[in-house]
Design an enzyme around this catalytic site. Structure first.
Site, PDB file in Angstrom:
ATOM      1  N   TYR A  86      -7.983  15.810  -8.088  1.00 59.41           N
ATOM      2  CA  TYR A  86      -7.102  15.073  -8.993  1.00 59.41           C
ATOM      3  C   TYR A  86      -6.188  15.987  -9.824  1.00 59.41           C
ATOM      4  CZ  TYR A  86      -5.766  11.941 -12.866  1.00 59.41           C
ATOM      5  OH  TYR A  86      -5.070  11.233 -13.818  1.00 59.41           O
TER       6      TYR A  86
ATOM      7  N   ASP B 154       0.881  -1.171   0.000  1.00 64.50           N
ATOM      8  CA  ASP B 154       0.000   0.000   0.000  1.00 64.50           C
ATOM      9  C   ASP B 154       0.912   1.213   0.000  1.00 64.50           C
ATOM     10  OD1 ASP B 154      -1.687   2.113   0.488  1.00 64.50           O
ATOM     11  OD2 ASP B 154      -2.688   1.218   2.213  1.00 64.50           O
TER      12      ASP B 154
ATOM     13  N   SER C 268      -0.522  13.271 -16.096  1.00 65.75           N
ATOM     14  CA  SER C 268      -1.758  13.404 -16.871  1.00 65.75           C
ATOM     15  C   SER C 268      -1.778  14.770 -17.533  1.00 65.75           C
ATOM     16  CB  SER C 268      -2.979  13.267 -15.942  1.00 65.75           C
ATOM     17  OG  SER C 268      -4.165  13.657 -16.597  1.00 65.75           O
TER      18      SER C 268
END
Length: 253
Positions: A165, A64, A146
């Site tokens: 985001y 994780d 992105s």
């Protein structure tokens, strides 16, 4: 890619989507790959999709990345299991909160997005870089970013808010430059690259939203992004590929 043959690559979020595509591409390019994911069993399934001769070079490690101790344990496991440090790191793991940023009771979604997209990248990059520096080896760290880190897209009223985001992706772009400066400060042979794709057909979005996006907008495949990763790390050691932006044909952003 000859200089990377037999070297160790680590991919975060390797259980699906871009991470799975990167893991497969790196294995087939001659790397020994450690795939980090909470869904460790998915990477075992991914092994079966590889040509038989490559399967033993893909290793699954449950991790994780939002937990610093879990990341540290993954790097220790890699050293013990493979007897080698990480030479290439692909920071891929990321999530999107799809509530509105201004909505009430969205704190957990926001924290999870920041912890995954930013802190996970910080923890993994820190461990990988220091391993590379201590061993005085050529290394490459890739951050899957992105186009939302270059410009906040206006998806219109029919699609959900992107919440925090894009802010995390803008932060990754800044971190890329900070890392570049720090890596040079220590006169290392470690390079840093961000790859900023447009919309990619993965399960990062809920299925209902994903179907709407696919109907309205063109998208890349995960393999398109993996190809960009391979190109970046295959460039000569004296070349610093700072950022690659790739968009699907017809994208309007």
């Amino acid at each position: 890619m000859e200089r990377w043959q037999g070297k160790v690559a680590m991919v975060t979020g390797a259980s699906s989507g871009i991470g799975a595509a990167c893991a497969k591409a790196l294995v087939c390019a001659g790397f020994v790959v450690v795939g980090l994911a909470r869904r460790q069993e998915r990477i075992a399934q991914l092994q079966q999709e590889l040509p038989t001769r490559f399967r033993s070079n893909l290793h699954a490690c449950k991790c994780d990345i939002t937990k610093e101790e879990s990341v540290n344990d993954a790097f220790k496991w890699t050293q013990q299991k493979l007897g080698a440090g990480v030479d290439v790191l692909v920071n891929n793991a990321g999530i999107i909160a799809t509530t509105e940023l201004s909505a009430r009771q969205n704190t957990n979604e926001i924290r999870n997005t920041i912890d995954t997209n930013l802190l996970g990248t910080v923890f993994c990059t820190r461990e990988a870089f220091n391993s590379m520096r201590e061993r005085d080896v050529e290394g490459h760290i890739v951050i899957i970013n992105s186009v939302a880190g270059l410009q906040v897209p206006n998806l219109g009223p029919n699609l959900p808010s992107l919440n925090i985001y894009p802010a995390t992706k803008f932060a990754l772009r800044a971190m890329n430059e900070i890392y570049r400066q720090e890596f040079q400060r220590y006169k290392t042979r470690v390079r840093i690259t961000t790859i900023s794709p447009g919309i990619v057909d993965t399960d990062i979005l809920p299925t209902s939203i994903r179907n709407v996006v696919k109907d309205m907008l063109p998208s890349l495949t995960s393999e398109d992004v993996a190809d960009a990763v391979l190109w970046a790390i295959s460039t000569p050691p004296n070349v610093q590929v700072h950022n690659i932006t790739i968009k699907p044909m017809g994208e309007k952003f």
